[in-house]
Design an enzyme around this catalytic site. Structure first.
Site, short mmCIF file in Angstrom:
data_model
loop_
_atom_site.label_atom_id
_atom_site.label_comp_id
_atom_site.label_asym_id
_atom_site.label_seq_id
_atom_site.Cartn_x
_atom_site.Cartn_y
_atom_site.Cartn_z
N SER A 19 0.85 -1.24 0.03
CA SER A 19 0.00 0.04 0.01
C SER A 19 0.97 1.19 -0.13
O SER A 19 1.73 1.43 -0.82
CB SER A 19 -0.95 0.04 1.12
N HIS A 63 -7.63 -6.08 1.64
CA HIS A 63 -6.52 -5.22 1.54
C HIS A 63 -4.98 -5.89 2.28
O HIS A 63 -4.09 -5.73 1.78
CB HIS A 63 -6.78 -3.99 1.92
#
Length: 263
Positions: free
Chosen positions: A100, A238
């Site tokens: 990320s 995620h």
């Protein structure tokens, strides 16, 4: 002597290495996600063989650096990480992994190393992130995290797969929110424009993602390197990489890629 002592202090401060392997053939340097620390990624050392030593970058404002002010821009982080690691990066091959926000940190450091020192990771592993040259990144940067209230920030963190089990703890909740906001501010200072004919990197890039995560513009990563670009999806959201079964598979795949690059 003072310089050497200062160097080691800098290393210990900025780099977490839970499993030291001085004879390793390659180092894997991991960059955390927004609001993250070194706890999870530093433990990856247990998943790799003796040929790979795992370093994890520790940013100011958290863990043992909680009394230091947060960095305000990407350039400051890049300069600190580079200055602390430069000796190590000259010693032996290295690879980068970022998840990320950490994907952009790792890419920014890789760019700086290539431009200023002619150094490059043997492989760049990015995870859960749009390509830096993608239009999609502009939309993400525009999310008004800095001005949002705590509940709105918490909602956003949970949308991207945050950890709601931590939220009932008020102190931890405040810490997570503060750190996430500050990291997001840094992310908003990151700019990359790819020139028409200038391909900045030559290493291979592997893009990882979770099957239940939001879709990312991964294909555009192909435009930032003359090396090969590959794409792998793991089950989960995620934070798919925190699932132990996925961690084992990630380590195996990363090991294969590194071995291919250095042998």
């Amino acid at each position: 002597c003072v310089v050497v002592f200062g160097f080691f202090l800098g290393m210990e401060k900025v780099i977490a290495c839970a499993h030291k392997r001085p004879n390793a053939l390659c180092r894997l340097i991991c960059f955390p996600w927004a609001g993250g620390g070194t706890t999870e990624l530093a433990q990856w050392g247990t998943l790799f063989s003796n040929s790979i030593e795992v370093f994890c970058v520790r940013l100011p404002g958290r863990e043992t650096r909680c009394n230091e002010p947060f960095m305000k821009d990407m350039t400051s982080i890049v300069n600190e990480v580079t200055s602390v690691l430069l000796k190590e990066l000259h010693e032996k091959p290295f690879a980068f992994f970022g998840h990320s926000f950490g994907s952009y940190l790792s890419f920014a450091v890789a760019l700086h190393l290539k431009e200023k020192y002619g150094l490059e990771p043997v492989h760049l592993f990015v995870s859960g992130a749009h390509a830096p040259n993608s239009e999609a990144i502009t939309h993400t940067k525009g999310i008004p995290i800095s001005d949002a209230n705590d509940e709105e920030v918490l909602a956003y963190i949970q949308i991207v797969g945050g950890t709601p089990e931590l939220l009932p703890n008020e102190d931890l909740r405040k810490e997570v929110l503060l750190t996430f906001r500050e990291d997001f501010r840094v992310f908003q200072t990151f700019f990359f424009e790819k020139a028409e004919m200038d391909i900045p990197l030559s290493c291979d890039i592997t893009c990882f993602s979770g099957s239940d995560d939001k879709p990312y513009d991964l294909r555009a990563w192909q435009e930032v390197t003359s090396g090969d670009t590959s794409f792998y999806e793991f089950p989960g959201g995620h934070f798919y990489l925190l699932e132990s079964s996925n961690g084992i598979l990630l380590a195996k795949h990363i090991t294969r890629c590194i071995e291919k690059a250095i042998l």
